[in-house]
Design a protein around this motif. Structure first.
Motif, mmCIF file in Angstrom:
data_model
loop_
_atom_site.group_PDB
_atom_site.id
_atom_site.type_symbol
_atom_site.label_atom_id
_atom_site.label_comp_id
_atom_site.label_asym_id
_atom_site.label_seq_id
_atom_site.Cartn_x
_atom_site.Cartn_y
_atom_site.Cartn_z
ATOM 1 N N LEU A 107 36.644 -39.722 44.211
ATOM 2 C CA LEU A 107 35.864 -39.825 42.963
ATOM 3 C C LEU A 107 36.674 -40.218 42.010
ATOM 4 O O LEU A 107 36.435 -40.990 40.902
ATOM 5 C CB LEU A 107 35.218 -38.287 42.685
ATOM 6 N N SER A 108 37.883 -39.662 41.671
ATOM 7 C CA SER A 108 38.855 -40.110 40.662
ATOM 8 C C SER A 108 39.270 -41.382 40.700
ATOM 9 O O SER A 108 39.409 -41.986 39.801
ATOM 10 C CB SER A 108 40.115 -38.978 40.659
ATOM 11 N N ALA A 136 46.443 -45.361 48.083
ATOM 12 C CA ALA A 136 47.594 -45.608 48.965
ATOM 13 C C ALA A 136 48.967 -45.821 48.225
ATOM 14 O O ALA A 136 49.804 -45.196 48.836
ATOM 15 C CB ALA A 136 47.432 -47.158 49.507
ATOM 16 N N ALA A 137 49.020 -46.294 47.060
ATOM 17 C CA ALA A 137 50.156 -46.310 46.029
ATOM 18 C C ALA A 137 50.841 -44.897 46.063
ATOM 19 O O ALA A 137 51.894 -44.518 46.097
ATOM 20 C CB ALA A 137 49.955 -47.220 44.793
ATOM 21 N N LEU A 138 49.758 -43.839 45.663
ATOM 22 C CA LEU A 138 50.026 -42.463 45.372
ATOM 23 C C LEU A 138 50.741 -41.802 46.739
ATOM 24 O O LEU A 138 51.502 -41.050 46.331
ATOM 25 C CB LEU A 138 49.183 -41.764 44.614
ATOM 26 N N VAL A 139 49.986 -41.999 47.751
ATOM 27 C CA VAL A 139 50.350 -41.398 49.115
ATOM 28 C C VAL A 139 51.777 -42.020 49.411
ATOM 29 O O VAL A 139 52.681 -40.944 49.700
ATOM 30 C CB VAL A 139 49.359 -41.913 50.243
ATOM 31 N N ALA A 290 44.385 -40.018 33.517
ATOM 32 C CA ALA A 290 43.804 -38.692 34.140
ATOM 33 C C ALA A 290 43.500 -38.865 35.333
ATOM 34 O O ALA A 290 43.664 -38.058 36.496
ATOM 35 C CB ALA A 290 42.647 -38.319 33.268
ATOM 36 N N ALA A 291 42.958 -39.953 35.815
ATOM 37 C CA ALA A 291 42.543 -40.272 37.204
ATOM 38 C C ALA A 291 43.937 -40.283 38.308
ATOM 39 O O ALA A 291 43.696 -39.592 39.393
ATOM 40 C CB ALA A 291 41.932 -41.458 37.331
ATOM 41 N N ILE A 292 44.972 -41.066 37.508
ATOM 42 C CA ILE A 292 46.225 -40.876 38.494
ATOM 43 C C ILE A 292 46.890 -39.483 38.660
ATOM 44 O O ILE A 292 47.316 -38.953 39.576
ATOM 45 C CB ILE A 292 47.255 -41.583 38.013
ATOM 46 N N ALA A 293 46.541 -38.748 37.692
ATOM 47 C CA ALA A 293 47.239 -37.298 37.585
ATOM 48 C C ALA A 293 46.303 -36.412 38.354
ATOM 49 O O ALA A 293 46.888 -35.436 39.206
ATOM 50 C CB ALA A 293 47.200 -36.736 36.176
ATOM 51 N N THR A 294 45.315 -36.611 38.655
ATOM 52 C CA THR A 294 44.253 -35.760 39.238
ATOM 53 C C THR A 294 44.436 -36.227 40.832
ATOM 54 O O THR A 294 44.530 -35.248 41.686
ATOM 55 C CB THR A 294 42.851 -35.993 39.036
#
Length: 466
Positions: A107-108, A136-139, A290-294
């Motif tokens: 969703l985010s 994928a980048a955040l993983v 906010a989306a990346i932080a979530t």
């Protein structure tokens, strides 16, 4: 090096507070404030936000007691498993893995992609590709090591808090300039009145405050094992309530109450009135942060729940390994990311994944939160000798009060959400089928109670690595 040792206490309390704040602070407030205003009117507008914050703190008190008495990377998975048995724990872990956490990640990512698409057209499948790339980048970022993931989250939360304060400053600027709020072009029409309006408003208030229970997954990693998680949870909710009250005051001051209730994008309108085009760009930047932080915070806590649950199921044991070198549950983190990417793929083809996921997330969330509130009472009775550095005051009144609230919100979410709630039930049934198959393959041993005088750091089930 991969081992079964699990996480160590490496996380400073202040950083844990910021990570917890990142779990709960989202841009939901920018969408829910008008709906709340439309349902309760000006006389009760600020009151419902205060009630939502106080009620969330009561729930956080219950979780803080369980987290300090039984610290575990599984958080409320561990509490539910210990109180109700391994089957309930598995169903909860399954729901988080397949719906609540991975669904929220998708969703985010879609929300971020949609805002980017509004500025730079990405094509028919561009939003899905962009959302998948963000996940994928955040993983990969979190696989690089615990310190990188936690430091990234701390920076993101700091930027997001500054963004919210900039919105509040717009209200201060307009009031200082003596600029009166404009009259809305259309008079807002209340969606509900009386008790129905209050119930509808509280659903959206709690949506804005939601996510604090995930902080319990950090209970085995906070350096202060006595009160660290208590400070993180209650401190984060206190800061969040202050930010939300400041934002809502700015909306009312800059747009007027009727203007807020009639607005589809109050933050955009407010910043546009105060600062012009740069203010609108600030909102787009905030949504991205906010989306990346979530997503980052959900990956942090979601992988830990999956790791903890996998350690208790022999067939899934490979996902219960901890990477000592990087300080992360590597395979569990990859599994979380993979399911989230599948949901992004599904949403890209249906083009309605956001609304459907919101519908079945809410009832499942309140169902397990109500069970967790009763788990506190069960654990007190079953393990009275376990040290409790944090104890809920006015026991059992506050836990029972919170349980009643959870049941009320469960009922309200089902009646308001409608047929979408059945998707959550279907997912639970799938988890029950998987559980039955796994039980037939290898019956699980029953947990043994904690011997009197044992340290709380072992947890109720002691060493789960065997």
């Amino acid at each position: 090096m991969v081992s079964d040792a699990g996480p160590g206490r490496h996380l400073p309390v202040f950083q844990a507070l910021l990570i917890t704040l990142g779990m709960v602070i989202t841009t939901d407030i920018l969408k829910t404030a008008p709906t709340v205003a439309l349902n309760v009117g000006p006389e009760h507008f600020y009151l419902v936000w205060v009630l939502g914050g106080v009620a969330s703190m009561i729930g956080a008190l219950c979780f803080a007691e369980m987290a300090t008495a039984f610290p575990h990377p599984g958080g409320d998975y561990h509490f539910l498993r210990t109180a109700y048995g391994e089957r309930m724990g598995f169903l909860f872990a399954w729901s988080r893995f397949s719906v609540m956490h991975t669904g929220w990640i998708a969703l985010s990512a879609f929300m971020f992609a949609d805002y980017v698409n509004a500025v730079v057209p990405l094509g028919p499948y561009g939003s899905g590709l962009f959302a998948g790339a963000v996940i994928a980048a955040l993983v990969l970022l979190n696989l690089a090591g615990k310190h990188i993931g936690f430091i990234t989250q701390t920076l993101l939360v700091g930027l997001l808090a500054l963004g919210f304060l900039s919105i509040a400053s717009a209200g201060v600027f307009l009031a200082w300039q003596g600029i009166e709020a404009p009259a809305p072009s259309l008079a807002p029409v209340a969606e509900n009145t009386g008790v129905a309006g209050f119930s509808a408003a509280m659903i959206f208030v709690f949506l804005a405050f939601g996510g604090w229970s995930d902080a319990a997954t950090l209970s085995a990693e906070v350096r202060d094992d006595r009160r660290g998680i208590f400070i993180a949870m209650l401190g984060a909710l206190s800061v969040l309530m202050a930010i939300y009250l400041a934002l809502n005051w700015a909306f009312v001051e800059g747009l007027g109450f009727a203007g807020l209730a009639a607005s589809n994008a109050p933050a955009v309108e407010l910043l546009n009135r105060a600062f012009g085009a740069p203010g609108v760009l600030l909102i787009l930047l905030m949504v991205g942060i906010a989306a990346i932080a979530t997503i980052n915070s959900t990956l942090l806590v979601g992988a830990r729940t999956t790791y903890a649950a996998a350690r208790d199921v022999p067939q899934l044991r490979s996902f219960g390994a901890w990477d000592d070198r990087h300080g992360v549950p590597r395979k569990a983190l990859l599994a979380e990311g993979a399911v989230a990417l599948l949901l992004v793929l599904f949403g890209s083809f249906t083009q309605s994944g956001f609304n459907t996921m919101v519908e079945y997330l809410t009832p499942v969330y309140w169902l397990f939160l109500s069970l967790s509130s009763v788990a506190l009472i069960i654990l007190r009775r079953r393990f009275p000798h376990v040290p409790r550095p944090v104890k809920v005051p006015w026991y059992p009144l506050l836990p029972l009060l919170f349980f009643g609230l959870c049941l009320y919100m469960l009922y309200s979410s089902v009646t308001v959400v409608g047929c979408g709630a059945f998707f959550g039930i279907a997912v639970l049934l799938v988890g029950a089928v998987i559980l039955a198959v796994l039980s037939r393959l290898t019956p699980s041993p029953h947990p043994s109670p904690l011997p009197e005088g044992e340290g709380a750091d072992r947890g109720v089930l002691g060493d789960t690595s065997t």
